[in-house]
Design a protein around this motif. Structure first.
Motif, PDB file in Angstrom:
ATOM      1  N   LYS A 174       3.777   1.507   2.744  1.00  0.00           N
ATOM      2  CA  LYS A 174       3.390   1.187   4.114  1.00  0.00           C
ATOM      3  C   LYS A 174       4.329   0.119   4.673  1.00  0.00           C
ATOM      4  O   LYS A 174       4.470  -0.964   4.093  1.00  0.00           O
ATOM      5  CB  LYS A 174       1.948   0.686   4.157  1.00  0.00           C
ATOM      6  CG  LYS A 174       1.411   0.457   5.559  1.00  0.00           C
ATOM      7  CD  LYS A 174      -0.073   0.095   5.534  1.00  0.00           C
ATOM      8  CE  LYS A 174      -0.623  -0.078   6.946  1.00  0.00           C
ATOM      9  NZ  LYS A 174      -2.075  -0.404   6.920  1.00  0.00           N
ATOM     10  N   TYR A 175       4.977   0.430   5.776  1.00  0.00           N
ATOM     11  CA  TYR A 175       5.844  -0.534   6.447  1.00  0.00           C
ATOM     12  C   TYR A 175       5.933  -0.163   7.922  1.00  0.00           C
ATOM     13  O   TYR A 175       5.655   0.974   8.319  1.00  0.00           O
ATOM     14  CB  TYR A 175       7.240  -0.565   5.829  1.00  0.00           C
ATOM     15  CG  TYR A 175       8.030   0.722   5.995  1.00  0.00           C
ATOM     16  CD1 TYR A 175       8.879   0.915   7.083  1.00  0.00           C
ATOM     17  CD2 TYR A 175       7.915   1.766   5.076  1.00  0.00           C
ATOM     18  CE1 TYR A 175       9.586   2.095   7.249  1.00  0.00           C
ATOM     19  CE2 TYR A 175       8.617   2.948   5.239  1.00  0.00           C
ATOM     20  CZ  TYR A 175       9.451   3.101   6.316  1.00  0.00           C
ATOM     21  OH  TYR A 175      10.139   4.273   6.481  1.00  0.00           O
ATOM     22  N   HIS A 176       6.310  -1.147   8.743  1.00  0.00           N
ATOM     23  CA  HIS A 176       6.462  -0.902  10.169  1.00  0.00           C
ATOM     24  C   HIS A 176       7.893  -0.452  10.437  1.00  0.00           C
ATOM     25  O   HIS A 176       8.836  -1.198  10.155  1.00  0.00           O
ATOM     26  CB  HIS A 176       6.148  -2.164  10.968  1.00  0.00           C
ATOM     27  CG  HIS A 176       5.886  -1.906  12.414  1.00  0.00           C
ATOM     28  ND1 HIS A 176       6.860  -1.434  13.281  1.00  0.00           N
ATOM     29  CD2 HIS A 176       4.755  -2.003  13.144  1.00  0.00           C
ATOM     30  CE1 HIS A 176       6.353  -1.285  14.489  1.00  0.00           C
ATOM     31  NE2 HIS A 176       5.063  -1.625  14.438  1.00  0.00           N
TER      32      HIS A 176
ATOM     33  N   GLU B  24       0.839  -1.201   0.000  1.00  0.00           N
ATOM     34  CA  GLU B  24       0.000   0.000   0.000  1.00  0.00           C
ATOM     35  C   GLU B  24       0.875   1.253   0.000  1.00  0.00           C
ATOM     36  O   GLU B  24       1.927   1.290   0.646  1.00  0.00           O
ATOM     37  CB  GLU B  24      -0.917   0.006   1.223  1.00  0.00           C
ATOM     38  CG  GLU B  24      -1.902  -1.159   1.267  1.00  0.00           C
ATOM     39  CD  GLU B  24      -2.727  -1.184   2.540  1.00  0.00           C
ATOM     40  OE1 GLU B  24      -2.664  -0.182   3.306  1.00  0.00           O
ATOM     41  OE2 GLU B  24      -3.406  -2.189   2.784  1.00  0.00           O
TER      42      GLU B  24
ATOM     43  N   SER C 233       0.871   5.627   0.449  1.00  0.00           N
ATOM     44  CA  SER C 233       0.123   6.715   1.072  1.00  0.00           C
ATOM     45  C   SER C 233      -0.628   7.521   0.017  1.00  0.00           C
ATOM     46  O   SER C 233      -0.198   7.617  -1.132  1.00  0.00           O
ATOM     47  CB  SER C 233       1.056   7.630   1.868  1.00  0.00           C
ATOM     48  OG  SER C 233       1.944   8.310   1.001  1.00  0.00           O
TER      49      SER C 233
ATOM     50  N   THR D 151       6.383  -4.724   5.417  1.00  0.00           N
ATOM     51  CA  THR D 151       5.278  -4.000   4.800  1.00  0.00           C
ATOM     52  C   THR D 151       3.949  -4.581   5.247  1.00  0.00           C
ATOM     53  O   THR D 151       3.890  -5.496   6.089  1.00  0.00           O
ATOM     54  CB  THR D 151       5.374  -4.078   3.271  1.00  0.00           C
ATOM     55  OG1 THR D 151       5.104  -5.428   2.854  1.00  0.00           O
ATOM     56  CG2 THR D 151       6.751  -3.649   2.783  1.00  0.00           C
ATOM     57  N   ASN D 152       2.869  -4.057   4.668  1.00  0.00           N
ATOM     58  CA  ASN D 152       1.552  -4.609   4.945  1.00  0.00           C
ATOM     59  C   ASN D 152       1.389  -6.027   4.393  1.00  0.00           C
ATOM     60  O   ASN D 152       0.460  -6.748   4.758  1.00  0.00           O
ATOM     61  CB  ASN D 152       0.455  -3.713   4.368  1.00  0.00           C
ATOM     62  CG  ASN D 152       0.588  -3.501   2.881  1.00  0.00           C
ATOM     63  OD1 ASN D 152       1.441  -2.726   2.427  1.00  0.00           O
ATOM     64  ND2 ASN D 152      -0.234  -4.196   2.097  1.00  0.00           N
TER      65      ASN D 152
END
Length: 323
Positions: A275-277, A265, A267, A283-284
């Motif tokens: 999207k990543y932690h 994903e 933004s 990532t997701n």
């Protein structure tokens, strides 16, 4: 012999991809690195005479010393350093092998390249952003006279050259072409030379512009490119100038299509940040990690070699617990 059943498959053999490979090897993981071009492909395509902004120790990976002749190393010194790191450590790197598709499975991922099909429990994407230039999107941009990468000044000697942009790469190109006998005009969207331009170079370009050696149009954009001229939109109205070449160094961006294809994903704020932690770089998509400058999306000034070297240890520490 190449192993197609892996614990970890790393995409991209730039400095961060190499750092990930070193970490996988230390942790005794079965890994491979796939690179669609040459080793450290982006660095290879940098200008021949480029000098890094950072000092050599900030470009080191895995605490392997990087010795350069001067505090700020050159492109050739960086190529030599990362080449020696890869070869001396016998890393499993396969060049000129492009990844075409990644499909998630119950056991991990199937990764199809131009040469083989791999299975991997985890995948790390460390592909950077240098392969896809930001286009001007104006008539004539497809002419052979327009280039989005700059290698050296010699081809532009005695030519009318427009350099687009006000970043480090644009300023370096403009100064070098000017000093090799090119007639340089800079076309700059903003009102001044970029704030991030190397501090020891900025006075040089400012002085050359002020004395008239290099012509600069600020708050301006190219409107049209023809085989012999440029039309520039300026605050004083459109200007038509003679032109032989356009060196459009307007930046680059990650392969967002590829990221979306594998399910990552982005933004919706116009920055397209994946999207990543941040604590794991996962990532997701479970089991799929990002490393290096690709993490910044369109904010390509956010991540560099020096501040993303740590991604390798973060990622491998996390994924090892799950293998």
């Amino acid at each position: 012999m190449k192993n197609s059943e892996l614990d970890v498959l790393i995409i991209g053999a730039g400095p961060i991809g190499i750092a990930c490979a070193l970490e996988c090897k230390k942790q005794k993981l079965n890994y491979a690195v796939l690179e669609k071009g040459a080793l450290t492909n982006s660095l290879f395509h940098y200008p021949l005479n480029m000098t890094f902004f950072s000092t050599s120790e900030k470009l080191e990976i895995d605490a392997i010393p990087f010795i350069s002749n001067n505090p700020k190393p050159t492109r050739n010194e960086a190529l030599e350093y990362y080449r020696r790191v890869a070869t001396s450590n016998a890393l499993e790197i396969y060049l000129y092998e492009k990844v075409e598709a990644i499909k998630q499975t119950e056991l991990g991922f199937n990764v199809q390249s131009t040469k083989s099909l791999y299975t991997a429990k985890k995948v790390i994407i460390a592909t950077g952003f240098y392969d896809l230039p930001n286009l001007l999107n104006v008539p004539g941009e497809d002419l052979p006279k327009v280039v989005h990468y700059y290698k050296e000044a010699h081809p532009f000697t005695l030519q009318d050259v427009a350099v687009v942009g006000a970043s480090n790469s644009s300023v370096d190109a403009a100064l070098e072409i000017y000093r090799k006998g090119g007639h340089v005009t800079m076309v700059i969207r903003g009102e001044a030379i970029g704030e991030r331009v190397k501090y020891w170079v900025k006075p040089d370009i400012v002085n050359r512009i002020e004395e008239g050696s290099i012509k600069a149009y600020f708050n301006s954009e190219i409107k049209e490119i023809t085989p012999s001229h440029l039309v520039i939109q300026t605050p004083e109205g459109d200007k038509t100038i003679a032109n032989d070449y356009v060196v459009a160094l307007t930046g680059y961006h990650p392969d967002f299509t590829f990221l979306k294809t594998v399910g990552i994903e982005l933004s919706k704020d116009g920055k397209s940040i994946p999207k990543y932690h941040p604590e794991t770089m996962e990532t997701n998509v479970k089991g799929l990690y990002l490393a290096g400058v690709i993490c910044g999306g369109k904010e390509t000034h956010k991540w560099f070699i020096e501040n993303s070297r740590i991604h390798a240890k973060i990622i491998v520490e996390h994924l090892k617990k799950q293998i």
